[in-house]
Write a protein that holds these residues in place. Structure first.
Motif, PDB file in Angstrom:
ATOM      1  N   GLY A 223       0.789  -1.228   0.000  1.00 59.61           N
ATOM      2  CA  GLY A 223       0.000   0.000   0.000  1.00 59.61           C
ATOM      3  C   GLY A 223       0.817   1.271   0.000  1.00 59.61           C
ATOM      4  N   GLY A 224       2.123   1.148  -0.238  1.00 58.30           N
ATOM      5  CA  GLY A 224       2.987   2.322  -0.235  1.00 58.30           C
ATOM      6  C   GLY A 224       3.365   2.783  -1.630  1.00 58.30           C
ATOM      7  N   LYS A 238      -3.545   3.866   1.616  1.00 65.08           N
ATOM      8  CA  LYS A 238      -2.494   2.891   1.908  1.00 65.08           C
ATOM      9  C   LYS A 238      -3.001   1.451   1.950  1.00 65.08           C
ATOM     10  CE  LYS A 238       0.503   6.187   4.255  1.00 65.08           C
ATOM     11  NZ  LYS A 238       1.307   6.504   5.476  1.00 65.08           N
TER      12      LYS A 238
END
Length: 267
Positions: A223-224, A238
């Protein structure tokens, strides 16, 4: 709240028929008809390029499904008749023919569809949004995932990122490429095409470059954002994202080796 399912990372090549792969990748004497079976046993995805140039029969999609192992996923290139046009919003008939043309025969092995625009196509917000509206979220109850590969610098604007997020469409990440880089996650999956392989590298990329791309895939899945890549919009949410990463580099003979090295790094 129930925990969110872990994201998957799939890594592959473009197509599976390429004469110089016979020897470096495909064993000597392997019948051509078994190349997909062999490749799919060692890679986790393949981007089918032939769908860009012409329609395929439902029987072909069914055959590709049956020749590949459980868990394998295909990405498809959307037809050029839908994207190589002056007015994208007028491509509805071509989009519909493709979506209804048998691709559901891939069943659970149907991955995202990459709609690749011409390198000369410039960003026209009204026309581009008109095209996004043509991309169906589902067909016959099966959810469809769409990615758009933009290849003109005019698309490197926050408005493009906002629009793609609004429609849940991924913007293809161009890695090690002459095309503009927009590494903003805009959907619940990331679609990357990396093009920096070299024939004089045994694994296509240097070990450090392979480490970097494996790290970027992990970051997207978590999620980055990916280190060392250019973004143009605001920060995404994220949430974990599935990742589809294809090695399409100029050093094409080395692409299968690069994919296998990435899969090994990703565990």
């Amino acid at each position: 709240m129930a925990p969110q399912a872990a994201a998957s990372i799939r890594v592959g090549i473009g197509g599976w028929t390429f004469e110089p792969w016979r020897g470096p990748f495909y064993p000597a004497g392997l019948p051509h008809r078994r190349e997909l079976e062999y490749a799919s046993g060692r890679l986790t995805s393949i981007e089918i390029n032939g769908t860009f140039y012409g329609s395929q029969k439902p029987e072909s999609f069914a055959k590709w499904h049956d020749e590949t192992p459980d868990g394998f996923v295909f990405a498809l290139k959307g037809p050029r008749y839908a994207t190589n046009r002056k007015v994208l919003a007028e491509g509805g008939a071509s989009v519909e023919r493709f979506v209804t043309g048998g691709l559901l025969e891939l069943k659970d092995k149907l991955g995202p569809i990459n709609w690749q625009l011409a390198a000369t196509k410039q960003f026209d917000p009204t026309d581009f949004e008109g095209f996004l509206k043509l991309l169906p979220a589902s067909h016959e109850g099966r959810r469809l995932r769409h990615a758009v590969e933009v290849r003109h610098d005019s698309f490197r604007v926050p408005e493009l990122v906002d629009m793609a997020r609004a429609y849940g469409v991924a913007v293809v990440v161009a890695g090690d490429s002459k095309y503009p880089q927009i590494a903003d996650p805009t959907a619940d999956f990331v679609y990357a095409r990396i093009m920096g392989t070299a024939e004089d590298q045994e694994l296509g990329y240097s070990p450090s470059a392979l480490d970097a791309w494996a790290g970027r895939a992990r970051a997207w899945a978590a999620g980055g954002l990916a280190d060392g890549l250019e973004t143009v919009g605001g920060a995404p949410d994220k949430a974990p994202r599935d990742v589809y990463l294809y090695v399409i580099g100029a050093g094409k003979v080395r692409n299968p080796a690069a994919v296998q090295a990435l899969i090994e790094r990703l565990g």
